[in-house]
Structures are given as structure tokens and as C-alpha cells.
Design an enzyme around this catalytic site. Structure first.
Site, PDB file in Angstrom:
ATOM      1  N   ASP A 459      30.888 112.467 108.266  1.00  0.00           N
ATOM      2  CA  ASP A 459      30.108 112.355 107.030  1.00  0.00           C
ATOM      3  C   ASP A 459      30.160 110.911 106.505  1.00  0.00           C
ATOM      4  O   ASP A 459      31.010 110.116 106.920  1.00  0.00           O
ATOM      5  CB  ASP A 459      30.716 113.329 106.004  1.00  0.00           C
ATOM      6  CG  ASP A 459      29.739 113.783 104.939  1.00  0.00           C
ATOM      7  OD1 ASP A 459      28.663 113.165 104.806  1.00  0.00           O
ATOM      8  OD2 ASP A 459      30.058 114.748 104.220  1.00  0.00           O
ATOM      9  N   ASP A 529      21.703 118.498 102.232  1.00  0.00           N
ATOM     10  CA  ASP A 529      22.634 119.347 101.477  1.00  0.00           C
ATOM     11  C   ASP A 529      21.889 120.465 100.775  1.00  0.00           C
ATOM     12  O   ASP A 529      22.517 121.363 100.209  1.00  0.00           O
ATOM     13  CB  ASP A 529      23.368 118.504 100.425  1.00  0.00           C
ATOM     14  CG  ASP A 529      24.570 117.798 101.018  1.00  0.00           C
ATOM     15  OD1 ASP A 529      24.916 118.083 102.177  1.00  0.00           O
ATOM     16  OD2 ASP A 529      25.168 116.961 100.317  1.00  0.00           O
TER      17      ASP A 529
HETATM   18  C1  DGJ Z   1      28.391 116.033 101.962  1.00  0.00           C
HETATM   19  C2  DGJ Z   1      27.950 116.944 103.055  1.00  0.00           C
HETATM   20  O1  DGJ Z   1      26.575 116.863 103.217  1.00  0.00           O
HETATM   21  C3  DGJ Z   1      28.408 118.362 102.734  1.00  0.00           C
HETATM   22  O2  DGJ Z   1      27.945 119.239 103.711  1.00  0.00           O
HETATM   23  C4  DGJ Z   1      29.894 118.378 102.656  1.00  0.00           C
HETATM   24  O3  DGJ Z   1      30.455 118.062 103.899  1.00  0.00           O
HETATM   25  C5  DGJ Z   1      30.361 117.389 101.609  1.00  0.00           C
HETATM   26  N1  DGJ Z   1      29.826 116.077 101.850  1.00  0.00           N
HETATM   27  C6  DGJ Z   1      31.854 117.319 101.570  1.00  0.00           C
HETATM   28  O4  DGJ Z   1      32.306 116.348 100.724  1.00  0.00           O
END
Ligand code: DGJ
Length: 715
Positions: A459, A529
């Protein structure tokens, strides 16, 4: 021969199955772009370089032709691919043709050499042909064969040129966090339109992909479409420029904003690849060619254990957030396994002092409070349940409240006199520094060596600011934009090499790092997200313009509980996952999930490796007034199997549901159609009937959805 020279001339024709790309050297030694379009029957059909005058004191012969790789210099003012500054202060270049090299083989390649003899600058332009997909990869290398250092101020990968004219239209994918890859269209007029990221990462605001269609306008299935995508995961730019003389040029590569690169004598700088393709089959064929190319030539060869297909995963994020521990996850793991989940991923919260997003980032050791005996007990539990184990990391970032930052406050990008801006309470680690890069590599290498981990979600949750590198070698401060990306690639490449059983997912707060560069080293990406199953139809549609469904992770979350079948169908159109608090799901919901996961396993080879047809856009094209629906179909490469997803977004006045015409089937073969409604009997129809007459989707209320299966039968 896919690549050939026309007679003795320095004109080359690059032919793929259906297209041709032509470039040639003019009398002054300039390399001109001559043609990109349909493959033509005769050599004499292809244009040759000319130099003509235009009756204007403000133009030059060179400004009215298309330069294949324009360097700034002379009377020409379009976006340059190359701009340098020499040690003596000279800032323009005069490039002339030097040599060519051709190689045949599975992927034929042409290299054209240009040089600026005055300064010993040699440019090698590379063209690789992916014939069956009508796709060309282009990139450039600049070598400093001179005696003194050169500063590169701008270096793009390629400039694509289009038949002179006006009335072109640009299609691109834009949006923002939670609303990525929305399809946008723009009629082009004289001027420049710049798609770019200055954020250090690819960005959710706009994706490095474009498509151009002509005055006659392409549709989903017909018409001329030129398209391209950059293989780069940092700041980038694509400039779409319609000149006053009717030229249309799309140039792109690393963003030159705040960038320079010091090229010492003997050094070579290599640009990322800019992929381009042309089709007369509309946007649908453009996408299918890109998908095929990615499946065969871009994605890492096999996922982790060598299996071709992406696994059904459970991710802890939307179930428990930061509250991960062996106890909080044990029941979820049992439930996930009982549903048929194959991979259990622990997301954020497992390390250091991470209880929320304010602390712990950078400390890649299991939290002693949440995992007092390390990760092994949980991993063993997950493995005993028959699932693989996956883990989340955010290696490029650090919270100031972390042991890593307390120990190394100089390891982040910063300007010493300026405040360090925080995004999501975090700073960006300076991976341009070799010591920081090596530290991160070794942390991850140790994590993967010490634990039975099959999947890593990588991420990155903020963009770059204050991109200072106080300790940089002189003259290299502005290289951080490129060095950072190369460091990420290097870490990923070495991790893959050392841990070939591990699959990777790229994420940047959703779809902020989706591009062909990261897809060469990751098996899938997290597109957004936003997991609302309705919103996802738009995000998935745009995503599918550029990227194949195999890499498109899609979760069913608690936001789907009021329309669970719809939520599953929306996610099954990509690589299916679940991220929900299953402890709160009713037995009926769990049973539906079990059925849908089982169904997905039966069809995923078609979804992940088949040919995708966008039959009806959620944005309305093709819908009757009063009914808004979306339909997408996948057909196996052998055309024996197909799946159709239909989603009813809204319906008023009991408006009849329009028929959906299928695509990609063999007209003369008989197919059995099942699943068109809960009580539908199977019907057997020819592929021709299914494409000409179609089927009437058995939908009635909004948020109804269907997964229709189409299988070839003998009768
Ligand atoms: C952003 C990601 O897109 C989410 O799926 C998740 O992993 C969060 N970060 C965790 O902080």
C-alpha cells in the site's frame, strides 16, 4: 517480416497483424513519423519522408512534419521528448539519424540510433512489436558519449502522431480517491491538454492511459481507435497537442516537473515504456488487445504457487479495521474458510504500535500486544483451515510516531528549513537513498523468510511533498522522482526473486498505483477503496478500458448486505474477495456467499482470462428510457464458454427490460444458456441467435442482477 526497410531507403515499416507503423529519415537526416494505421497492401502505399515549405515566416520545414522523437532545438515548438543542458550552457539539441538495428524472433524489435555529434549524445529509440495484439512498445535510451556531464531536463518515452486533421476526440480515465477510473471524453481543439501526476505516485486523479478516435467517432465495437499507456508508477505526463497546422501528437513519459537527471560521461538513461496500439474494432477491441497483451507479456508469469488464476481472498480491513489479533481474526478465518475462501489477508494494524493511523508505520515487527507470540500461531491456524496467508505492508512510508522515525528522522524526503507536511499522519521515506532502500528490502525479506506468507498487499497512502534529499550527491537532488520509483521496482523485483511463491497486490489508498509498470511486478491491484457495488460498476468499466479483469481486485463488503447477490456479481466481474464482518452475517447470507464463491470458482477462468465485452455501459448508453442497466460479458479464448453479468440500476414505470445482445460466440455453434432468473429453464440457441436476438434479462427491481452462463453443447 514484421519489420522491414523499404528498398535501400531509410524508411522502416513495422507491421503487426492488422496495423502498420512507418518512420523514415529525410534528406536532412531528420527522423520522421510517417504513418500509424491499417496495414496496407503495397509498399508504395506507405508514405515517404518529405520536407516542404509552409508559407509562413514562423514555421520551418521541420515544424510542419512529424518528428519521431523531437528534441528541443531549431524552429519548432511542440512538446519536446528531449531537452538537455550541456556543460557549456547550450540547451538545444540537433539530432540526426545514425544507425538502425533490426531483430526478428518472437518479439521483433527495431532500434533507431540518433546522435548529436557536437556533444556526443546518442539516442536509441526502441520499438518492440506484439503482433497478435497490434501493440508496439516504445522507449528511449540516451547515452552520454561526450566528455562532460549533461543535465537532462525533460525526457519522454515517445511521441505518437496521428493523421493530420481535426475533429479528434480524447478518452481518458480520471477521478479521485474513492472514484477512480471514470471514463471522460473530450473533443480536441487546437491547444494542449495535459494528463499528469505530480504526486510521486501514479495517482487516482488520472490514470496514464489514453485513447483517440477520429471525427467519425468510434463506438464500443466499431471504428478507429488509437490508444496507449505508460509503464511508470511515479510522476508522469501525457500531453495531447493539436497544433495550429492540424497535427495531433500525444507524447508521454516521466513528468519533467521539478525533475532533472545528471548524465555523466559513459552513463545511459532509459525511459519507461510507452505502449501504443491501433484498431478499427472500437474501444472494445482496444481493451481486448490491451488485456491480451497484459496477460501474455506484462504480468508476472505465475502467481505464487504457480497457479494461473487469482485466489478468492478474505481481507481483514473492512471487517475489523486496525483491531487485528489472533483472537479477533480466528473466528473470521474459520468462517472465511467455510465459505470457500482460499487466501486470508491480514491488513493494516498487525505491526509495531499500530492501533490507528497515527503510529507504528515503519516498524515491521508484529505488535507485541496483539501478537505476543508473533504471527506464526495465526498463520498456522489459517493454514490448518486450508487457506494461504497474506499480509499488508506500506513500505515506503513512516509515521513520525514510530521507532524507525525516532531512530532515523533524516530518512524521509525533506527540506531542512521547511515543515514536513503529513498526509494521513505519515511521511514518505527517501528510497532514493541506498541505505533506506536496503533497510526496507531487508525488513520485507526477513518478514517473508520468517513466515509462511503467500501474498503481500503493498500500500502507499499519501503523495509526495517537500521532495528534498539533503544528502544527495551534487546535482542529483531532483532525481528523487525517478530514483524512488526505480527503488520500489528494485525491491519488488528482488523480493519476487527471493520469494517466488509470494504474490503481490499493488494498492495506493485504492487505485492510486495502477499502471503497466507496477503490473510487471504485481499480480493484482486494488482499484478503489470504494466498495459500494453500484459505484464499482463505473470504476470497473473505466478500469477495463485499460487493464484486464484478472488484476482487478473486488471485495464484497458489508456495504453490499442490502443487495448481497448484486454485491457478489459486481465483485465476481473481477478477482473476487470478501472483506466484511462475517460474524454478523446471518446463516442465509453466509449460505449465499458460499454459493457465490463456489460459482465464481467455476467461472473465474473465463472472467480472468477470457475476452471482455462491455455490452451496456452503466452510464446509460444503450439503455431504454425508464430502465438503466449495465451488462458485461466474458468469453473463454476457445469461445466454448461465456458468462454474462447484468445489473439493473434503476427502473421506472414498469418499463420493459431491453434485450441484451451477446458477443464473441461462434455463430454456428449451439449454446446452452442457464441462470437467466431463479426459475429459468435452460435454453439452447445458436451463437448467431444470441448475438442477433439476444436474451431478455429476467430482472424486475433495481439492484436485481444476473449471472447468466453460456456453454457450448453438441446439440
Ligand atoms: C488503504 C487501502 O486502500 C485499504 O484497503 C486498507 O489497506 C487501508 N489503506 C489500510 O490502512
Amino acid at each position: 517480416m514484421a519489420i522491414r526497410r523499404l528498398g535501400d531507403e531509410n524508411t522502416w515499416v513495422l507491421e503487426t497483424e492488422l496495423t502498420a507503423y512507418v518512420l523514415g529519415v529525410d534528406k536532412q537526416g531528420g527522423l520522421q513519423h510517417l504513418y500509424w494505421g491499417d496495414r496496407l497492401p503495397l509498399d508504395r502505399d506507405y508514405p515517404r519522408p518529405t520536407l516542404a515549405l509552409f508559407d509562413s515566416p514562423f514555421e520551418s520545414p521541420r515544424s510542419i512534419v512529424y518528428e519521431e522523437y523531437p528534441a528541443w532545438g531549431g524552429i519548432k515548438f511542440t512538446e519536446p521528448c528531449l531537452k538537455v543542458c550541456h556543460a557549456d550552457g547550450v540547451r538545444t539539441s540537433a539530432l540526426v539519424y545514425d544507425f538502425s538495428e533490426m531483430s526478428e524472433g518472437a518479439i521483433p524489435e527495431l532500434v533507431i540510433g540518433l546522435k548529436d555529434s557536437q556533444y556526443g549524445l546518442v539516442i536509441r529509440l526502441h520499438y518492440k512489436l506484439y503482433e497478435e495484439f497490434d501493440i508496439i512498445e516504445r522507449y528511449a535510451e540516451v547515452a552520454n558519449d561526450g566528455a562532460r556531464a549533461v543535465i537532462i531536463e525533460q525526457i519522454l518515452s515517445a511521441a505518437w502522431a496521428f493523421p493530420k486533421g481535426t475533429g479528434y476526440r480524447l478518452t481518458y480515465l480520471a477521478g479521485r480517491w474513492g472514484a477512480e477510473t471514470q471514463v471522460r471524453r473530450l473533443s480536441l481543439e487546437q491547444g494542449k491538454f495535459v494528463l499528469e501526476s505530480r504526486r510521486g505516485l501514479t495517482s487516482p486523479q488520472v490514470n496514464p492511459w489514453f485513447a483517440i478516435d477520429g471525427r467519425e467517432r468510434a463506438t464500443e465495437e466499431t471504428g478507429r481507435v488509437w490508444y496507449g499507456a505508460l509503464s511508470w508508477s511515479g510522476s508522469w505526463k501525457i500531453v495531447v497537442e493539436q497544433t495550429s497546422l492540424g497535427q495531433l501528437i500525444v507524447s508521454g513519459g516521466i513528468n519533467d516537473f521539478d525533475f532533472t537527471w545528471l548524465l555523466e560521461p559513459g552513463e545511459v538513461f532509459k525511459t519507461p515504456v510507452f505502449v501504443g496500439g491501433y484498431t478499427t474494432g472500437g474501444f472494445g477491441a482496444a481493451s481486448r488487445n490491451m488485456h491480451g497483451y497484459q496477460l501474455k507479456h506484462v504480468l508476472p508469469k505465475a502467481q505464487g504457487d504457480g497457479s494461473r488464476l487469482r485466489k478468492v481472498l478474505f481481507n481483514s480491513w473492512e471487517a475489523v479495521g486496525f483491531n487485528v489479533s489472533t483472537d479477533s481474526l480466528a473466528t473470521l478465518a474459520e468462517k472465511a474458510a467455510s465459505l470457500g475462501v482460499e487466501l486470508f489477508v491480514v491488513d493494516d494494524g498487525w505491526f509495531g504500535s499500530r492501533n490507528d493511523d497515527t503510529a507504528g508505520l515503519g516498524d515491521w515487527r508484529p505488535s507485541p500486544r496483539k501478537f505476543p507470540n508473533g504471527l506464526k500461531p495465526l498463520i498456522e491456524r489459517v493454514r490448518d483451515l486450508g487457506m494461504e496467508f497474506g499480509i499488508w505492508v506500506e513500505p515506503e512510508m513512516v509515521n513520525p510516531d514510530s521507532d524507525l522515525y525516532r531512530g532515523h528522522p533524516d530518512w524521509v524526503y525533506n527540506f531542512p528549513t521547511m515543515p514536513r507536511s503529513q498526509g494521513r499522519n505519515q511521511l514518505v521515506l527517501n528510497l532514493s537513498r541506498n541505505d533506506v532502500k536496503e533497510y526496507i528490502f531487508h525488513c520485507l525479506d526477513r518478514l517473508l523468510s520468517d513466515n509462511d506468507i503467500a501474498f503481500v498487499k503493498w500500500d502507499a497512502n499519501r503523495h509526495f511533498s517537500e521532495p528534498g534529499w539533503p544528502e544527495s550527491p551534487e546535482g542529483r537532488e531532483r532525481e528523487v522522482w525517478v530514483r524512488h520509483v526505480l527503488a520500489v521496482y528494485d525491491i519488488l523485483d528482488r523480493l519476487r526473486q527471493a520469494h517466488p511463491q509470494v504474490a503481490f497486490e499493488s494498492c495506493s489508498g485504492g487505485g492510486g498505483r495502477v499502471d503497466l509498470g507496477i503490473l510487471r511486478r504485481t499480480d493484482q491491484v486494488w482499484p478503489s477503496d470504494n466498495t459500494d457495488p453500484l459505484d464499482r460498476l463505473w470504476i470497473h468499466e473505466g478500469f477495463s478500458y485499460a487493464y484486464c479483469p484478472k488484476v482487478m481486485s473486488a471485495w464484497v463488503t458489508d456495504s453490499s448486505r442490502d443487495c448481497l447477490a448484486f454485491g457478489f456479481h459486481s465483485a465476481m466481474a473481477g478477482s473476487l474477495g470478501i472483506s466484511a464482518n462475517l460474524n454478523q452475517w446471518s446463516p442465509e447470507e453466509l449460505e449465499l456467499a458460499r454459493q457465490k464463491i463456489a460459482e465464481y470458482k467455476e467461472i473465474r477462468h473465463i472472467v480472468q482470462e477470457g475476452r471482455l465485452y462491455r455490452l451496456t455501459s452503466p452510464s446509460g448508453t444503450g439503455s431504454n428510457a425508464g430502465v438503466s442497466l449495465s451488462a458485461v460479458q466474458y468469453v473463454s479464448p476457445d469461445q466454448d464458454e461465456s458468462v454474462l453479468f447484468v445489473f439493473l440500476l434503476s427502473r421506472q414505470f414498469r418499463t420493459p427490460i431491453p434485450r441484451t445482445m451477446l458477443r464473441g460466440l461462434r455463430p454456428d455453434c449451439v449454446y446452452e444458456v442457464t441462470g437467466n432468473g431463479p426459475h429459468a429453464e435452460p435454453v439452447r440457441l445458436s451463437g448467431k441467435a444470441l448475438s442477433s436476438l439476444g436474451i431478455e434479462p429476467a430482472l424486475s427491481a433495481s439492484r436485481d442482477s444476473l449471472l447468466v452462463r453460456i456453454r457450448r453443447t453438441d446439440r
